[in-house]
Design an enzyme around this catalytic site. Sequence first.
Site, PDB file in Angstrom:
ATOM      1  N   HIS A 223       0.889  -0.998   0.015  1.00 44.40           N
ATOM      2  CA  HIS A 223       0.028  -0.075  -0.098  1.00 44.40           C
ATOM      3  C   HIS A 223       1.040   1.323  -0.206  1.00 44.40           C
ATOM      4  O   HIS A 223       0.282   2.330  -0.047  1.00 44.40           O
ATOM      5  CB  HIS A 223      -1.062   0.110   1.304  1.00 44.40           C
ATOM      6  CG  HIS A 223      -2.284   0.652   1.060  1.00 44.40           C
ATOM      7  ND1 HIS A 223      -2.593   1.394  -0.020  1.00 44.40           N
ATOM      8  CD2 HIS A 223      -3.649   0.555   1.695  1.00 44.40           C
ATOM      9  CE1 HIS A 223      -3.833   1.935  -0.017  1.00 44.40           C
ATOM     10  NE2 HIS A 223      -4.178   1.453   0.950  1.00 44.40           N
TER      11      HIS A 223
ATOM     12  N   ASP B  91      -2.510   1.549  -4.830  1.00 44.97           N
ATOM     13  CA  ASP B  91      -3.742   2.043  -3.930  1.00 44.97           C
ATOM     14  C   ASP B  91      -4.719   0.861  -4.368  1.00 44.97           C
ATOM     15  O   ASP B  91      -4.487   0.194  -5.166  1.00 44.97           O
ATOM     16  CB  ASP B  91      -4.174   3.430  -4.143  1.00 44.97           C
ATOM     17  CG  ASP B  91      -3.039   4.598  -3.613  1.00 44.97           C
ATOM     18  OD1 ASP B  91      -2.724   4.093  -2.577  1.00 44.97           O
ATOM     19  OD2 ASP B  91      -2.895   5.380  -4.410  1.00 44.97           O
TER      20      ASP B  91
END
Length: 436
Positions: free
Chosen positions: A408, A412
Amino acid sequence: MSKFELKMPKMGESITEGTIINWLINEGDSFDEGDIILEVATDKVDNEVPAPAAGTLLETKYQAKDVVKVGEVIAILEVEATNSKQKPKEEAATSSAVETSQKKTKKKRSITSSAVEASTSNSFSVNNTNTFFSPLIISIAKEHHISFEELARIPATGNEGRLRKSDVFNYIEDGRPYKFAQPVVQDPTAYRIPQLTFDKGKGKIVEMDRMRQMIADHMVYSKHTSPHVTAYVEADLTNMVNWRNENKVAFQEKYSEKLTFTPLFVEAVAKAVKDFPNINASVDGNNIIVKEDINIGMATALPSGNLIVPVVKNADTKDLKTLAENVNELAGKARENKLSGDDIKGSTFTISNVGTFGSVMGTPIINQPEVAILALGIIKKRAEVIETEKGDEIAIRSMMYLSLSFDHRVVDGYLGGSFVRRVADYLEQFDTNRKI
């Protein structure tokens, strides 16, 4: 006696140069056939270069720490008289001896890629005053997440205080006593950190082998480095399953290769990676490196129960026949413990077929330094509601869950979710009229 040019030997298909670690024979010294003249390091292994025949070392062309291209003359030897037809045999013998040494080293450990953890200050003195570390030592440090400061504290037994491979492995086997060295504290009462203890229970003690230790370190490092997020989708593989069942016999008869689901999965993943190239990346500080090649790693279980990741290189450029050949060859090598360093090098995206073991889905750990990994669950027949010309109907369909773990920091939800959905789309929209 005649002069002989000792050249930097070839130490692997992908190796183009080596670093001279140390000369074990000095200029003017004599040696016997097979004596080790020097040690050479690559990014994979340390190698000992033997003498092709008895003689004397007349001149060295390079010094310790010099990086030399394969095939360059590194020394002039005076050896027992030999004719020109014998010289190639001597060079071949030297290269063969190096390859043998390399293979022995490869059996001791598997090679993976990760970053060296950040250095931390501590109160231990430096045992190894030589700050030069060979590529092999650095590679081992990366695999075990050993900082350069920790390396410098390992007692070194090599020439001129040089740290050797055996020193590092002995240090690891001793439990890495300097791993959690603490900063010097003038007031010992200033920091009072409670020590947690756990009841680990009683039972049979099974010592981890070296590969299992490396896997453990790599997995812990990955979870520590990448904030993992996992996205799930469900795919209807009925068309693909039916096509494969109808064509697997003909495929094997035509190409002499088994048609498993794995090359079909690799094909779909490679297509999706081309659609979303940012998933095919790694992180370097504040930079994102988007890879040009699409090399799909396949998490594969070894007979020992350990895990290794052979790599299908340039998967996006290969047809189904070639993918099946690559997958079958790599899987066979893994079962027979015959994978080479090149076979497990260079993956840019990894898949893990957890369905092989009956798992419905998984939450895989990212194979560093990649930024995502895809788990493929078991293909299971279920009653599903489908839309037909007559309306909604219930039918038996072959369903599978796909789960993508992604980093992350740089991936995304939009990219991760879109990518795994695209893989599912390619699997669901399989062309049932496809010819083998």
